[in-house]
Scaffold this motif. Sequence first.
Motif, mmCIF file in Angstrom:
data_model
loop_
_atom_site.group_PDB
_atom_site.id
_atom_site.type_symbol
_atom_site.label_atom_id
_atom_site.label_comp_id
_atom_site.label_asym_id
_atom_site.label_seq_id
_atom_site.Cartn_x
_atom_site.Cartn_y
_atom_site.Cartn_z
ATOM 1 N N PHE A 1 0.820 -1.214 0.000
ATOM 2 C CA PHE A 1 0.000 0.000 0.000
ATOM 3 C C PHE A 1 0.855 1.265 0.000
ATOM 4 O O PHE A 1 0.404 2.327 -0.445
ATOM 5 N N LYS B 1 1.787 2.584 -3.511
ATOM 6 C CA LYS B 1 0.539 3.054 -4.112
ATOM 7 C C LYS B 1 0.193 4.447 -3.581
ATOM 8 O O LYS B 1 -0.197 5.337 -4.347
ATOM 9 N N THR C 1 -3.749 3.491 3.489
ATOM 10 C CA THR C 1 -3.868 2.032 3.490
ATOM 11 C C THR C 1 -5.023 1.523 2.634
ATOM 12 O O THR C 1 -5.099 0.333 2.371
ATOM 13 N N ARG D 1 -6.458 0.946 -3.682
ATOM 14 C CA ARG D 1 -6.462 -0.318 -4.420
ATOM 15 C C ARG D 1 -5.687 -0.172 -5.729
ATOM 16 O O ARG D 1 -5.378 0.938 -6.173
ATOM 17 N N ASP D 2 -5.402 -1.316 -6.361
ATOM 18 C CA ASP D 2 -4.673 -1.289 -7.628
ATOM 19 C C ASP D 2 -5.448 -0.517 -8.695
ATOM 20 O O ASP D 2 -4.863 0.256 -9.470
#
Length: 288
Positions: A17, A20, A133, A136-137
Amino acid sequence: MSPLDFLADLLNPQLAFLPKALIVAVVSALVCGVVGTFVVLRGMAFIGDAVAHAVFPGLAIAFVVSGDLVLGGTIAGVVTAVLVAVFSQNRRVKEDSVIGIFFVGAFALGIVVISQAPGYAGSLQQFLFGSITGIRDEDLWVVSITALIVLVAMFALHKEFVATSLDRESARALGVAVFWVDLALYVLVTLAVVISVQTIGNVLVLALLIAPAATARMLTDRLAAMMALGPVIGGLAAVVGLYVSWSWDLPVGGTIVLVLLAFFLAAVFLGPRQGVWAWVGRRRVRAA
């Protein structure tokens, strides 16, 4: 935590995470740095804050129905922007009053909607203050594509935005459709706000929109240089803010904003032409 340790965490598969969050934060900062240039030039800070409130009901509804947050926030922001643009044509009520009514009303609607969702308290905190956190992808793709759309639109409408920012009446006399240009800018501000909410939060997103451009304004008088510096400053603040927040276990949104504030204050005091230090230097030269 040293920068090398932070880099190791970024490459750690168990902390997927974190990279990202870094990508979303940097991309959001870059987009806000570009869009924020015209927000600062036109004195539209209130618009930026209002848009941040307007996208909230769309985010809340999308969250409740497990839909796409970017799409939900964009629809809510665009609908509210159109309503403001239409109702502002009635000159009996000033534009800032219309903005205040609609955007605060939209934010209140978002509060009511999300209060009906399971885990209301945690969800509300995530929306208001951001989270690193929950990315998402697919969020990476949505944010990247949205950012590309915003940057392409900014490039395509650059001349119109400059014209309306410098002199609206002259732009109108030259045949520029000022109403539609304003509406396009509102939509682009909405998109910039929506993609930034996940990391920095709804409450603090205005800083990401305003602070990089305002800092760049203190460093240069040229619009092109300002548009180049804004995204760089915002991106650097995102990296430094995420590093500090991860090292000290601090809220990521608040930390990024404090870094932006530090950059702005540094520019105010140390700016080569407009800074306090430069002003003091000119006074000394004149006194001598």
